[in-house]
Design an enzyme around this catalytic site. Structure first.
Site, PDB file in Angstrom:
ATOM      1  N   THR A  47      -7.022 -43.328 -75.503  1.00 41.14           N
ATOM      2  CA  THR A  47      -6.434 -43.650 -76.815  1.00 41.14           C
ATOM      3  C   THR A  47      -6.538 -42.486 -77.785  1.00 41.14           C
ATOM      4  O   THR A  47      -5.671 -42.301 -78.631  1.00 41.14           O
ATOM      5  CB  THR A  47      -7.153 -44.899 -77.385  1.00 41.14           C
ATOM      6  OG1 THR A  47      -6.869 -45.989 -76.520  1.00 41.14           O
ATOM      7  CG2 THR A  47      -6.695 -45.230 -78.780  1.00 41.14           C
ATOM      8  N   THR A  68     -11.759 -45.060 -73.771  1.00 43.81           N
ATOM      9  CA  THR A  68     -13.014 -45.775 -74.046  1.00 43.81           C
ATOM     10  C   THR A  68     -13.346 -46.847 -73.007  1.00 43.81           C
ATOM     11  O   THR A  68     -14.490 -47.283 -72.917  1.00 43.81           O
ATOM     12  CB  THR A  68     -12.974 -46.453 -75.437  1.00 43.81           C
ATOM     13  OG1 THR A  68     -11.879 -47.359 -75.466  1.00 43.81           O
ATOM     14  CG2 THR A  68     -12.855 -45.442 -76.555  1.00 43.81           C
ATOM     15  N   ASP A  69     -12.348 -47.260 -72.204  1.00 42.77           N
ATOM     16  CA  ASP A  69     -12.592 -48.389 -71.286  1.00 42.77           C
ATOM     17  C   ASP A  69     -13.765 -48.135 -70.342  1.00 42.77           C
ATOM     18  O   ASP A  69     -14.572 -49.031 -70.087  1.00 42.77           O
ATOM     19  CB  ASP A  69     -11.346 -48.679 -70.439  1.00 42.77           C
ATOM     20  CG  ASP A  69     -10.260 -49.390 -71.225  1.00 42.77           C
ATOM     21  OD1 ASP A  69     -10.420 -49.558 -72.444  1.00 42.77           O
ATOM     22  OD2 ASP A  69      -9.248 -49.767 -70.610  1.00 42.77           O
TER      23      ASP A  69
HETATM   24  N1  DGL Z   1      -6.235 -46.838 -71.502  1.00 43.87           N
HETATM   25  C1  DGL Z   1      -7.533 -47.070 -72.067  1.00 43.87           C
HETATM   26  C2  DGL Z   1      -8.495 -45.994 -71.583  1.00 43.87           C
HETATM   27  O1  DGL Z   1      -8.074 -44.880 -71.362  1.00 43.87           O
HETATM   28  C3  DGL Z   1      -7.429 -47.043 -73.527  1.00 43.87           C
HETATM   29  C4  DGL Z   1      -8.673 -47.425 -74.211  1.00 43.87           C
HETATM   30  C5  DGL Z   1      -9.177 -46.379 -75.152  1.00 43.87           C
HETATM   31  O2  DGL Z   1      -9.161 -45.189 -74.886  1.00 43.87           O
HETATM   32  O3  DGL Z   1      -9.659 -46.809 -76.227  1.00 43.87           O
HETATM   33  O4  DGL Z   1      -9.649 -46.243 -71.423  1.00 43.87           O
END
Ligand code: DGL
Length: 331
Positions: free
Chosen positions: A15, A95-96
């Site tokens: 993100t 963040t995932d």
């Molecule tokens: N697609 C998710 C990731 O890359 C988005 C979540 C994020 O980065 O906050 O983990």
């Protein structure tokens, strides 16, 4: 005046590299589209903190990260840290699964230089995005002498977390990252303030070096519920070397699952009892006779991070279950 530190910023997507159609798209947007150069160019304030060098290692959402991605990130970070001119490394990351990559680096890098993994919950294009400030704070943490020797850190929402403990605990709020025993410190006005230290072994004190790891054993996670079919255990056992059983409550195992799990253990599968609550300690020989069954317990680690630790522990001790158990109490 102190010389400016040299920091390498490695981009991997997420993100923090996302873009929405409008500023009100705080949760619906395209991920992993901005290059690390563009992300940094949007924060002119960072150039006063450090000499930055940006590198685009990958450009993908962290939900896709498998063992090869972990190895690729780890090996690149290790290589960069060996350069005497480099004072610290930042990895921008979705963040995932930030907690898994950060924990993997925490256990396998052989350096006391600061390594900070950072992401954001809202893309830079959104109202009240946390992207710029999180990255600014991550740089402030990476240049601080006080950050040396603390292992891999995750910076989010003005907090500094140890990679061992931090978890993403909310799917969309800015305040998503929590460590069960609290953050190590805050970042205020570009200044890290530490109040606690990581207490378990990491980086230079572990038995693993990323430079010597070429492949990781297959470890899967099974999420428990009463109606779980026992055939799932056989399917996992036929493919994997290890299984994290994210049991209910204190790592409880439903009666009809005990037999298949014990049978798989006897055939060589390493079974770790964890808790799907994601918090608290799973007590050895508490609700299950782990000694009799040859099972391992997770101590207090969340299933997704237990998976990282079991993969590494199996590299050192593919067969010795007591050594695998010891790893969960040491790291
Ligand atoms: N697609 C998710 C990731 O890359 C988005 C979540 C994020 O980065 O906050 O983990």
């Amino acid at each position: 005046m102190r010389k400016k530190a040299n920091i390498v910023v490695i981009g991997t997507g997420g993100t923090i590299a996302g873009r929405g159609e409008t500023a009100s798209n705080t949760s619906a947007y395209a991920c992993s589209v901005l290059t690390i150069d563009r992300i940094l160019a949007a924060i002119p304030e960072v150039s006063s903190l450090a000499n930055l060098r940006a590198e685009q290692l990958m450009q993908t959402g962290s939900e896709n990260f498998n063992n090869e991605h972990l190895l690729k990130i780890g090996k690149r970070v290790s290589e960069v840290l060996k350069d005497n001119d480099v004072d610290g490394v930042i990895v921008t990351h979705g963040t995932d699964t930030i907690e898994e990559t950060a924990y993997f680096l925490h256990l396998t890098l052989k350096s006391v230089k600061p390594v900070v993994v950072v992401g954001s919950m809202r893309p830079p294009s959104a109202m009240s995005s946390d992207a710029s400030l999180n990255l600014y704070d991550a740089i402030a943490v990476a240049i601080a002498p006080a950050s040396r020797g603390k292992g891999t850190l995750v910076v989010a929402n003005n907090e500094i977390h140890t990679a061992r403990d931090v978890m993403k605990t909310n799917s969309f709020k800015l305040e998503a990252f929590r460590s069960p025993y609290g953050a190590l410190g805050y970042v205020a006005e570009g200044e890290p303030r530490y109040y606690r230290m990581p207490s378990r072994d990491h980086t230079v004190l572990t038995e693993w070096s990323i430079d010597r790891i070429e492949i990781l054993p297959k470890v899967d996670i099974v999420y428990a519920y009463g109606a779980l079919g026992e055939e799932v255990i056989g399917t996992v056992a036929s493919e994997a070397n290890g299984l994290i059983y994210a049991g209910t409550g204190n790592g409880n195992v439903a009666e009809h699952i005990v037999g298949p799990l014990v049978a798989a253990t006897r055939q060589g599968l390493h079974v770790v009892r964890a808790s799907r609550t994601g918090n608290g300690v799973v007590i050895r020989n508490g609700t299950q006779p782990d000694d009799d069954y040859g099972w391992i317990v997770v101590d207090d680690q969340a299933p997704q991070k237990a998976r990282i630790l079991l993969m590494l522990a199996m590299l050192s001790n593919p067969d010795k279950r007591c050594a695998l158990q010891a790893a969960f109490y040491r790291y």
